[in-house]
Every structure is written in C-alpha cells, then in structure tokens.
Scaffold this active site. Sequence first.
Site, mmCIF file in Angstrom:
data_model
loop_
_atom_site.group_PDB
_atom_site.id
_atom_site.type_symbol
_atom_site.label_atom_id
_atom_site.label_comp_id
_atom_site.label_asym_id
_atom_site.label_seq_id
_atom_site.Cartn_x
_atom_site.Cartn_y
_atom_site.Cartn_z
ATOM 1 N N TYR A 158 -55.651 38.903 80.552
ATOM 2 C CA TYR A 158 -55.746 37.453 80.437
ATOM 3 C C TYR A 158 -54.877 36.660 81.401
ATOM 4 C CZ TYR A 158 -58.661 38.601 76.547
ATOM 5 O OH TYR A 158 -59.692 39.113 75.799
ATOM 6 N N PHE A 448 -54.883 36.544 64.698
ATOM 7 C CA PHE A 448 -56.147 35.822 64.498
ATOM 8 C C PHE A 448 -57.188 36.317 65.491
ATOM 9 C CE2 PHE A 448 -53.431 33.397 67.348
ATOM 10 C CZ PHE A 448 -54.275 33.074 68.411
#
Length: 448
Positions: A158, A448
């Site tokens: 990322y 999450f």
Amino acid sequence: MTGDHHRTDSLPTATATATATATGPRPAGPASHSDGIEVRRVEEADVADWIRALSTGFLRSPVVSGDEVAERTPHYLASRTLGAFDRGRCVATFRSFGQELTVVGGATVPADAISNVTVTATHRRRGLLTRMMTRDLAAAKERGDVVATLVAAEYPIYGRYGFGPATWSTEWTIDVPRAGLDRRRPVPDGGGRIDLVDGDDVRALGPGLHERLRRVQPGAIDRPERWWQVNTGAVRLEHSPWTEPFHAVYRAADGTVEGLAAYVCDDTWTDAKQPQNTATVRNLIAVSPAAERALWLHVCSTDWVTKVKSGWRAPDDLLPLLLPDPRAAVITTHADWLWVRILDVVRALEARTYAGSGTLVLEVADESGWAHGRWRLEASPAGASCTPTTRSADLTLHVRELAPLWLGDESAVRLAALGRVREERAGAAEVADALLRTSRRPWCPDLF
C-alpha cells in the site's frame, strides 16, 4: 483487513519534487480497460459471487451458504463495495465505509476505511487493485474525507498508493507462574471493584466507555453499534463460530465504569491432572491506569490459568511492567497495524494539537495530486495553521511518510537516516520531531 501483492516506491528525487506546489488534486486518468474486466459497484445479485471471490482471495473455502449471503448483503450494500468482473465472474473485491479517526489531542477526522481487498490468483498483475483504489480514493477526496485507513495483510502493497504505517501493535504471552504475582491478594486491592457481566451489560456500558477512550487515544477509531453486537454474540456470523467470552468490568470507588475486558479460556490439563489453561484476551480497554492494572491482574490471577495471551496491544502498553517480573511477558508478535493515507494536508495538520511551538515547511510528493504541494505549518499549544507556500522547504518527503509523522509515532530524524525524508535545512528533522512526536504512541485497538 486487506491483502494482495505489490511493491512500494522509493522517496522521490529532488528533481521530482523541486517544482511541487499546492496546485490542488491531479487525479490519475482512467486506466485502459481493453481486457474486458469491468470494475463496478456491487449489487444485491452480485453478493454471493463477491463473497466467493473474497474467500478465495484469502484462501478460505469458496463455498458460500445462503445464510451467509443473507447476513452480509445488507451490510455490504450499505457500504461502498466494489468488484472486478471478468465475463460476469467476480475476480477482485474491495470495500470501504465511513469511519472516524482520533488524532493527537482528541479531535476526530472523517476517514475512508478500506477493507476486504483481494485479487484472485488468476488475475494478479492486471491493475485491478489500482483501478479500485483510484476510484475509491477519488470519491473519498470528493466527499471531504481527510484520510483513508486500512489494516494491511501484507506490508509491501500500500505504500504505492500513499499509505504509511501510522500505528503498530504488540502481542505478549505471559508465563503466569513466572510473573511473580501474589495471587492470594484480592484484585483490585484498592477502592475499585471488578464484576463479571454478560453481553447485555457490555452493550449498555461498553459504547460510553469506548467513547471516553477514543477521545484521548490517538489512532483509535469509532465502534459502530454492529461492532458491539458482533463482539457480544447478539449477531452471530455464519463464517465465524461464536464462543461466549468472560466479560469483566472495572468500576472505580464511586461506581464509574473505567475498564472492560473480554477473554476466553481453553481447557488444558497435564497427564498429572494439573490445569494449564490459557486465557486469551479478545479486548481490553481502560480509561485509567488503575482500571488497566486491575483488569490485567484479574486475568492473570484467575485460578487454573498458567498462560495469558494479551491480544493486540499498543507497543508501549503498561502490561509488561505491571508484573513483578516483566520478563514473564514475552513478545510473540510485533507488527504494523493501522495504515493511513492523507488526502487533505491542511485539515490533517490543523486538526491535531502540538505540545511545542514552531514553523515547518513540508514539501510533499503525491503522484495523485491530492496531498501534493509545499505546505507551511505554524503550530503552538494554542493551535495550528497550515497553508500553501512558495517558501523554501525544510523537509521533503512522500505522502506515505507524512502519516506516521502526523499521528506522532515516527521520528523524522530516523526517517532521514533511512533516506525516506530529506532535510533541506540543517536541523529540520529535529524541529519536526519536537513538533510532531507524542509522549505515548498512537494505538488502534480494532481490526476492520
């Protein structure tokens, strides 16, 4: 949690950043889609296929039950769920939803939370993640989100999209007999008390307690009502078998709830009929040192428990030093956790507080254009302003390095030594550390 396989890029050269000014966003143009793969919003009819692709990407069983589809459909359709479809079959998944992130000083900023990112092995290296990520981040910028967040399954992916690891987490395993605790003493030994409660109590007491915690904990995120339902068993997930935990609540002398722990225990005995149970902490939050100490000692002092697994904690957690023998707590995992991508430099730097006073000119490189520019930060304990500037830069860095500095976890001096930040003025990295670093490290308690 997100996953795939990609490389990161190095710090931009001086030539690449010398002309950087605050000229506003320059979103990447649309990618060529001559391969016939369509990236689009997921509709209700796509959910089963999308779940199958998600499970495949994470190497779980690709069999999808009707109950799982029924359970997940409302949840996924309410969020920003994307899929890549090759001749009608889903081959890549991506989902984002609204989130609040706590910054240094207790303010919150709106975040674009990214999760469920996969690309099927047959379709890697075709730019599918880039297409989904570019679309999502452009929408987040348009909405006015200050940052995007994710928890990365793999490290090297990322950075190329401007994310940097802004918080870290550590897990300890405690050898209870070695810890030196006097397990005959009552816990707690002061004016507070610990009670075991059930899921209904947690759903009533927990949200308010967590709100108090996240207002003082940089890196924390909000917990919606569904989080409390899932983590107390009120909502049972088809793909995740439920084991009811023990819930322990710490109340101060005046009855105020200051801490909450959830933990499960296995059932292990030796051949000599000696218990050797392991307690695994699923969640422990506290708003006072007294509550934190009492809850850890409660778990460690439970009869039959000889080993405690702490779950994911802040890397500077009090836990090891709460024990008479801190060496009884061995680090079993230490890794990056919350990754942050800054979309709005001005709002991000003005949202947080600063313990000292100073001025810093940052030249930020961002290929997308969203954070690209030269920015003058003037900060003091009374507040901060961040404005575009043409003044000479003090530090040059990529946007992926800005997030860990902004949230207070990283050192500009260390990044300069690594070649990830460049000093344009001698001593600027030390000035940045004095302004940006925090006395306690940021921490995100949630996945999450």
